[in-house]
Scaffold this active site. Sequence first.
Site, PDB file in Angstrom:
ATOM      1  N   CYS A   2      50.525  17.033  94.508  1.00 57.60           N
ATOM      2  CA  CYS A   2      51.863  16.572  94.885  1.00 57.60           C
ATOM      3  C   CYS A   2      52.949  17.582  94.489  1.00 57.60           C
ATOM      4  O   CYS A   2      52.809  18.309  93.520  1.00 57.60           O
ATOM      5  CB  CYS A   2      52.183  15.264  94.185  1.00 57.60           C
ATOM      6  SG  CYS A   2      50.970  13.988  94.455  1.00 57.60           S
ATOM      7  N   ARG A  27      50.547  23.702  97.855  1.00 60.76           N
ATOM      8  CA  ARG A  27      49.846  22.971  96.792  1.00 60.76           C
ATOM      9  C   ARG A  27      48.817  22.011  97.354  1.00 60.76           C
ATOM     10  O   ARG A  27      47.953  21.537  96.614  1.00 60.76           O
ATOM     11  CB  ARG A  27      50.857  22.194  95.946  1.00 60.76           C
ATOM     12  CG  ARG A  27      51.819  23.087  95.184  1.00 60.76           C
ATOM     13  CD  ARG A  27      52.997  22.309  94.663  1.00 60.76           C
ATOM     14  NE  ARG A  27      52.645  21.378  93.617  1.00 60.76           N
ATOM     15  CZ  ARG A  27      52.862  21.586  92.320  1.00 60.76           C
ATOM     16  NH1 ARG A  27      53.429  22.692  91.934  1.00 60.76           N
ATOM     17  NH2 ARG A  27      52.538  20.698  91.435  1.00 60.76           N
ATOM     18  N   TRP A  74      49.627  14.108  97.496  1.00 61.54           N
ATOM     19  CA  TRP A  74      48.176  14.273  97.568  1.00 61.54           C
ATOM     20  C   TRP A  74      47.610  12.975  96.991  1.00 61.54           C
ATOM     21  O   TRP A  74      47.793  12.690  95.807  1.00 61.54           O
ATOM     22  CB  TRP A  74      47.759  15.487  96.745  1.00 61.54           C
ATOM     23  CG  TRP A  74      46.326  15.873  96.878  1.00 61.54           C
ATOM     24  CD1 TRP A  74      45.765  16.663  97.848  1.00 61.54           C
ATOM     25  CD2 TRP A  74      45.254  15.528  95.999  1.00 61.54           C
ATOM     26  NE1 TRP A  74      44.422  16.811  97.623  1.00 61.54           N
ATOM     27  CE2 TRP A  74      44.080  16.134  96.504  1.00 61.54           C
ATOM     28  CE3 TRP A  74      45.159  14.753  94.829  1.00 61.54           C
ATOM     29  CZ2 TRP A  74      42.841  15.995  95.879  1.00 61.54           C
ATOM     30  CZ3 TRP A  74      43.918  14.615  94.220  1.00 61.54           C
ATOM     31  CH2 TRP A  74      42.785  15.235  94.739  1.00 61.54           C
ATOM     32  N   ASN A  98      54.763  12.827  90.582  1.00 60.83           N
ATOM     33  CA  ASN A  98      53.509  13.588  90.526  1.00 60.83           C
ATOM     34  C   ASN A  98      52.721  13.073  89.332  1.00 60.83           C
ATOM     35  O   ASN A  98      53.329  12.769  88.300  1.00 60.83           O
ATOM     36  CB  ASN A  98      53.762  15.074  90.270  1.00 60.83           C
ATOM     37  CG  ASN A  98      54.317  15.788  91.474  1.00 60.83           C
ATOM     38  OD1 ASN A  98      54.499  15.185  92.523  1.00 60.83           O
ATOM     39  ND2 ASN A  98      54.598  17.064  91.315  1.00 60.83           N
ATOM     40  N   GLY A  99      51.388  13.033  89.449  1.00 57.17           N
ATOM     41  CA  GLY A  99      50.578  12.632  88.304  1.00 57.17           C
ATOM     42  C   GLY A  99      50.050  11.221  88.472  1.00 57.17           C
ATOM     43  O   GLY A  99      50.007  10.691  89.582  1.00 57.17           O
ATOM     44  N   GLU A 479      30.862  31.767  93.461  1.00 53.81           N
ATOM     45  CA  GLU A 479      32.227  31.884  93.966  1.00 53.81           C
ATOM     46  C   GLU A 479      32.218  32.028  95.501  1.00 53.81           C
ATOM     47  O   GLU A 479      33.057  31.442  96.194  1.00 53.81           O
ATOM     48  CB  GLU A 479      32.915  33.076  93.281  1.00 53.81           C
ATOM     49  CG  GLU A 479      34.273  33.475  93.817  1.00 53.81           C
ATOM     50  CD  GLU A 479      35.348  32.384  93.759  1.00 53.81           C
ATOM     51  OE1 GLU A 479      35.113  31.311  93.170  1.00 53.81           O
ATOM     52  OE2 GLU A 479      36.415  32.621  94.341  1.00 53.81           O
ATOM     53  N   LYS A 483      34.019  29.501  98.094  1.00 52.91           N
ATOM     54  CA  LYS A 483      35.021  29.942  99.082  1.00 52.91           C
ATOM     55  C   LYS A 483      34.654  29.392 100.460  1.00 52.91           C
ATOM     56  O   LYS A 483      35.503  28.890 101.188  1.00 52.91           O
ATOM     57  CB  LYS A 483      35.091  31.480  99.180  1.00 52.91           C
ATOM     58  CG  LYS A 483      35.768  32.195  98.059  1.00 52.91           C
ATOM     59  CD  LYS A 483      37.276  32.111  98.055  1.00 52.91           C
ATOM     60  CE  LYS A 483      37.758  30.914  97.295  1.00 52.91           C
ATOM     61  NZ  LYS A 483      37.844  30.983  95.879  1.00 52.91           N
ATOM     62  N   GLU A 486      35.175  25.602 100.683  1.00 55.23           N
ATOM     63  CA  GLU A 486      36.591  25.209 100.608  1.00 55.23           C
ATOM     64  C   GLU A 486      37.302  25.357 101.939  1.00 55.23           C
ATOM     65  O   GLU A 486      38.048  24.473 102.346  1.00 55.23           O
ATOM     66  CB  GLU A 486      37.339  26.115  99.600  1.00 55.23           C
ATOM     67  CG  GLU A 486      37.117  25.773  98.157  1.00 55.23           C
ATOM     68  CD  GLU A 486      37.892  26.721  97.243  1.00 55.23           C
ATOM     69  OE1 GLU A 486      38.581  26.247  96.337  1.00 55.23           O
ATOM     70  OE2 GLU A 486      37.790  27.954  97.416  1.00 55.23           O
ATOM     71  N   HIS A 502      12.099  27.165  92.693  1.00 57.68           N
ATOM     72  CA  HIS A 502      11.922  25.861  92.043  1.00 57.68           C
ATOM     73  C   HIS A 502      12.541  24.735  92.849  1.00 57.68           C
ATOM     74  O   HIS A 502      12.918  23.709  92.291  1.00 57.68           O
ATOM     75  CB  HIS A 502      12.522  25.896  90.634  1.00 57.68           C
ATOM     76  CG  HIS A 502      11.856  26.905  89.751  1.00 57.68           C
ATOM     77  ND1 HIS A 502      10.540  26.791  89.348  1.00 57.68           N
ATOM     78  CD2 HIS A 502      12.307  28.077  89.238  1.00 57.68           C
ATOM     79  CE1 HIS A 502      10.223  27.831  88.606  1.00 57.68           C
ATOM     80  NE2 HIS A 502      11.276  28.632  88.534  1.00 57.68           N
ATOM     81  N   LYS A 602      46.181  23.119  95.457  1.00 53.89           N
ATOM     82  CA  LYS A 602      46.245  24.411  94.765  1.00 53.89           C
ATOM     83  C   LYS A 602      46.219  24.217  93.252  1.00 53.89           C
ATOM     84  O   LYS A 602      45.517  24.910  92.535  1.00 53.89           O
ATOM     85  CB  LYS A 602      47.537  25.120  95.183  1.00 53.89           C
ATOM     86  CG  LYS A 602      47.732  26.469  94.544  1.00 53.89           C
ATOM     87  CD  LYS A 602      46.778  27.467  95.144  1.00 53.89           C
ATOM     88  CE  LYS A 602      46.760  28.799  94.435  1.00 53.89           C
ATOM     89  NZ  LYS A 602      45.487  29.499  94.661  1.00 53.89           N
TER      90      LYS A 602
HETATM   91  C1  G6P Z   1      41.888  23.917  92.477  1.00 56.32           C
HETATM   92  C2  G6P Z   1      42.101  25.098  93.409  1.00 56.32           C
HETATM   93  C3  G6P Z   1      41.104  26.200  93.084  1.00 56.32           C
HETATM   94  C4  G6P Z   1      41.203  26.590  91.613  1.00 56.32           C
HETATM   95  C5  G6P Z   1      41.054  25.364  90.703  1.00 56.32           C
HETATM   96  C6  G6P Z   1      41.428  25.699  89.272  1.00 56.32           C
HETATM   97  O1  G6P Z   1      40.677  23.317  92.754  1.00 56.32           O
HETATM   98  O2  G6P Z   1      41.960  24.697  94.757  1.00 56.32           O
HETATM   99  O3  G6P Z   1      41.372  27.344  93.888  1.00 56.32           O
HETATM  100  O4  G6P Z   1      40.219  27.515  91.316  1.00 56.32           O
HETATM  101  O5  G6P Z   1      41.938  24.323  91.115  1.00 56.32           O
HETATM  102  O6  G6P Z   1      42.804  25.993  89.233  1.00 56.32           O
HETATM  103  P1  G6P Z   1      43.484  26.854  88.117  1.00 56.32           P
HETATM  104  O7  G6P Z   1      44.942  26.878  88.515  1.00 56.32           O
HETATM  105  O8  G6P Z   1      43.261  26.136  86.834  1.00 56.32           O
HETATM  106  O9  G6P Z   1      42.867  28.182  88.146  1.00 56.32           O
END
Ligand code: G6P
Length: 607
Positions: A2, A27, A74, A98-99, A479, A483, A486, A502, A602
Amino acid sequence: MCGIIGAVAEEQVTPLLLSGLRRLEYRGYDSAGIATLINGDIKRRRAEGKLTELDALIEDQPLGGRIGIGHTRWATHGVPNTVNAHPHSTSLVALVHNGIIENFLPLRAELESVGHSFKTETDTEVVLGLVHEYLRQGMSPQESTTEMLKRVEGAFALGIIFSGYDDLLIGARRGCPLVVGYGEGEMFLASDALALASFTDRICYLEEGDWVEVSRDGALIHENTGQLVERRVRVTSVTDVEIGKGNYQHFMLKEIYEQPAVIGDCLRSLFNPVERTVSLPDISIDFSKVRRLNIVGCGTSYYAGLVARYWFETIADLPVDIDVASEFRYRSIPSQDGVLGLFISQSGETADTLAALRFARERGQIILSVVNVPESSMARESDGVLHTLAGPEIGVASTKAFTTQLVTLAGLAIDVARARGVLGREKEAELVAALMEVPSRAAEVLNHDEALRTLAEEIYDVRDVLYIGRGTSYAIALEGALKLKEISYIHAEAYAAGELKHGPIALIDDGVPVIVIAPSDGLFDKTASNMQEVVTRGGRVILMSDSNGVSALGRDAFSTVVLPKVSAFVAPILYAIPVQLLAYHAAVLKGTDIDQPRNLAKSVTVE
Ligand code: G6P
């Protein structure tokens, strides 16, 4: 997650609110809305979906007023629809939040028992209900806010306006960030400084527990005791230009391309290139006394920690534990004497990581954080901080923040090794020299963009993709899979290459591409065997290696990506780039919303 914007403007407030909301889009959100005061009455416009829906609604039903609040939501409590979208309002008050309000169930029952009726499924509405009831009892907006703050539990940032009060915007923060922006004759409130970049560069970061009365004349900040306090107003370097997309189609692509430059910035802040020594900014932590390292992060930041674990163990001879933040608190961590907690986060606000940091502090760890947002909560709550200098990262999928985290962690590992007396001068020079090469090597990797776009045509319409690697390449495989998931929504999994046999090997057939991350390092031959196990079962291997690796194995692969030959130490930094580009191009071909993928945020400020 949010986003909040609020403004007490000189003229029409709606265009300001919409522009602020656009800057908060990155965000991640699923509905949006604004509320203003017109002749003292609260008026709202809210819409499910993207901001274009809200724009269209306002085009159709314009909204005047000189004071207002806006929100991108969100969803947590309550589905993402118009009814649950913020701002929430009664005839007396409107607010954005927010929160999460943790005690919303008992508060809701209490409010219902005094006849207050609820219109939404959100936890936020209890905050609104409390303020409304206090106002109804004759309290002022300030008194109502103070009383409400005594009752609510959880993490929140709030923006509140009151009917009949054209020059009063109240903000409050506990656990979620909130900033005040100082303009010329107008004042702002926002959940992050980026939202205010086109209005002002004079920002005050509220402290934990603060609440603030914002008017056209300025801001009165109260700490949680109610006392007025002075907080520093800083001039922020976040400018409009920095957060434009330039000529790039997406922020994510722009940020991938910025990597050689920002890695260079990071290196300059951490090393002396002439003497080939590490020279970290002053952190008042004595690394020679550290017995053990405990790394914590979420998502991509966690994977940066996984790479770094190998570095701390091999270079600094330091035992390392690593946890995802959301699980860390469920572990029993007995004696924390001599344990350094290393918290990695782009935003510095991720709720799980922040909670883990506080937990670790309570248990006696020394706290060092690696963050990209210098004024973030984690930075402020740590004993030492390293800034990653990636600049604002707007794409939800982290790219340049990851590689700059890696560079920073590499510097830290060298510094810790030196402090512990386990790294000779020559070895230090060799490691620093390898790092100094990374910006130019990263630029070379970007030359593979077109080839990776062609390769993406092979994977964008499959159901599953596997990524494998060993050692630091296993972390890069994780990673890479993250990606792809996501932004392209393709199911992707990463396995330690040796673990394939395994279980996951049962998934292999000619419909499952297997991305093999295998620089020609000490683990290459073993990964090569795992790759052959895939090939003999009809798997379509995409091999990412250097010229040595590709000449040894390339003929058995369906396709190859030939990356620069670099030292094993820095390879994970470079191999991160092709997995980012592959995911990006697959997502472009699928036509997904790359910078704001569905359901993702984000900065995740809820636990
Ligand atoms: C969210 C974002 C990711 C990020 C993660 C941790 O899931 O979409 O891209 O890696 O949060 O965020 P931070 O700000 O703690 O690195």
